[in-house]
Design an enzyme around this catalytic site. Structure first.
Site, short mmCIF file in Angstrom:
data_model
loop_
_atom_site.label_atom_id
_atom_site.label_comp_id
_atom_site.label_asym_id
_atom_site.label_seq_id
_atom_site.Cartn_x
_atom_site.Cartn_y
_atom_site.Cartn_z
N GLN A 155 0.82 -1.21 0.00
CA GLN A 155 0.00 0.00 0.00
C GLN A 155 0.85 1.26 0.00
O GLN A 155 0.68 2.15 -0.85
CB GLN A 155 -0.90 -0.01 1.24
CG GLN A 155 -1.58 1.32 1.54
CD GLN A 155 -2.20 1.37 2.91
OE1 GLN A 155 -3.39 1.14 3.03
NE2 GLN A 155 -1.42 1.67 3.94
N ALA A 168 8.45 -5.02 4.72
CA ALA A 168 8.23 -5.50 6.08
C ALA A 168 7.31 -6.71 6.08
O ALA A 168 6.49 -6.87 5.17
CB ALA A 168 7.62 -4.40 6.96
N SER A 171 4.43 -7.25 7.94
CA SER A 171 3.70 -6.21 8.65
C SER A 171 2.47 -6.70 9.40
O SER A 171 1.70 -5.89 9.91
CB SER A 171 3.29 -5.10 7.68
OG SER A 171 2.62 -5.63 6.57
N LYS A 195 10.85 -3.98 14.68
CA LYS A 195 10.76 -2.59 14.24
C LYS A 195 11.57 -1.67 15.16
O LYS A 195 12.21 -0.72 14.70
CB LYS A 195 9.30 -2.15 14.19
CG LYS A 195 8.53 -2.63 12.98
CD LYS A 195 9.01 -1.96 11.71
CE LYS A 195 8.15 -2.27 10.52
NZ LYS A 195 8.62 -1.59 9.28
N TYR A 226 1.67 5.63 12.61
CA TYR A 226 0.46 5.07 13.21
C TYR A 226 -0.40 4.46 12.10
O TYR A 226 -0.08 4.56 10.92
CB TYR A 226 -0.28 6.16 13.98
CG TYR A 226 0.37 6.42 15.33
CD1 TYR A 226 -0.23 6.03 16.51
CD2 TYR A 226 1.63 7.01 15.40
CE1 TYR A 226 0.39 6.23 17.74
CE2 TYR A 226 2.27 7.22 16.61
CZ TYR A 226 1.64 6.82 17.78
OH TYR A 226 2.26 6.99 18.99
#
Length: 357
Positions: free
Chosen positions: A38, A107, A109, A178, A202
């Site tokens: 994304q 990542a 994620s 992270k 965030y």
């Protein structure tokens, strides 16, 4: 064979769309890892619109939608398929692409999945940025480096709101990895003088979120409920509070960070907290459905350790970068619902047409 070249008669990893130069007359060479996600899509779009030359590493070949839509968009984009945990591959890419900036977005994620795949999570989320920082130090210390960090580093019960001075207390393998990458960036910035910065991001969402993320699961399930393909939506903790923003806004903060005279770390957040239950209520209410008739709590989706209240203070980003989010919570949820409904209806029509033929 060089990674950025194409063998005769092959449609290999190089896909160029023709160069153009931004309004300022200066084209920047940029490498993005994780370009297939994304954030990679929205960041690529932002950089191409500025006239920059973008090299992107992704996992799949050919690229999936919507990344493929950028290829004929009139900008200079080259995609490379590879594994960011392969140090030799990364070194060849950096050497051949000669980027002036590197955005590390790659990542593993999924926070929940990180408990089941802790080793892979650390390889991608901590070792890959280490490799990139070492490669920059060795090949060209003038390269600017951006690391995508996560608000999950603040842990289970942080004070709220959190800012750049809030202590880390990560509780998942994802968050610990992270946090490791965050401190590596700080170390190389101090010890090697690199332009290296972290964005503590965030929750940022968009219509591109798939169902492995809560927001994508909610809106796509809602869309299927509307067309009669699904009756219930199973969720875990509805009380967990998050700070939700739009990914298209957040990548603008990334670009602004890399344009500063000096590197620093920034919290990137909307500053508004909403519970998972509020997200669900807003989505279902927009579709004129009573969420209580469709949502069920599945105890298997409850995490033993979870960051319950993540709320960011992006005061530093506002003051230094001039950045602030444009799309609010309600508009974001509705954008995602509209897109999910459109996608589910299109898939339904396509499936029906296939059956007829």
């Amino acid at each position: 064979m060089p990674i950025l070249s194409t063998a005769p008669g092959s449609d290999g990893p190089r896909r160029s769309c023709g160069s153009f130069v931004g309004a300022g007359g200066q084209q920047v060479r940029v490498l993005i890892t994780g370009i297939g996600g994304q954030d990679g899509f929205y960041l690529s779009l932002a950089l191409l619109r500025r006239g920059h030359r973008v090299f992107g590493i992704h996992r799949r070949d050919p690229p999936g939608e919507p990344l493929a839509t950028l290829l004929p968009a009139g900008g200079d984009l080259q995609l490379l398929t590879g594994d960011v945990t392969d140090r030799a591959f990364l070194r060849r890419v950096v050497g051949e692409a000669a980027p002036e900036q590197i955005y590390n977005l790659a990542a593993q994620s999924r926070v929940g999945q990180s408990f089941a795949m802790a080793e892979r999570t650390f390889e991608v989320n901590a070792l890959a940025p280490l490799y990139l920082l070492e490669i920059i130090r060795e090949l060209n210390p003038r390269i600017r480096f951006f690391q995508a960090c996560s608000a999950e580093v603040f842990g289970e019960c942080p004070r709220a709101p959190q800012d750049e001075s809030t202590p880390f207390a990560p509780v998942s393998p994802y968050a610990i990895a992270k946090a490791s990458a965050y401190w590596l960036v700080n170390s190389y910035r101090r010890s090697s003088g690199l332009f290296a910065c972290n964005a503590i991001l965030y929750n940022h969402e968009s219509p591109l979120r798939d169902e492995s993320f809560l927001s994508g699961k909610v809106v796509r399930s809602l869309a299927r409920i509307l067309v009669g393909q699904q009756q219930t939506l199973a969720l875990g903790n509805l009380e967990a509070r998050r700070d939700w923003g739009f990914a298209g806004d957040y990548v603008e903060a990334m670009v602004a960070m890399m344009a500063q005279a000096e590197p620093d770390d920034y919290v990137i957040a909307s500053g508004e907290g909403h519970s998972v239950g509020e997200f669900v209520e807003e989505a279902f209410g927009y579709a004129r459905l009573d969420w209580r008739k469709h949502v069920v709590i599945d105890e298997q989706l409850l995490r033993a350790s979870e960051a319950h209240v993540l709320l960011g203070n992006a005061g530093r980003a506002r003051a230094r970068l001039g950045w602030q989010p444009r799309l609010g919570f309600q508009a974001l949820v509705r954008l995602m619902v509209d897109s999910a409904i459109e996608q589910v209806k299109a898939a339904t029509l396509s499936a029906a047409a296939s059956r007829e033929h």
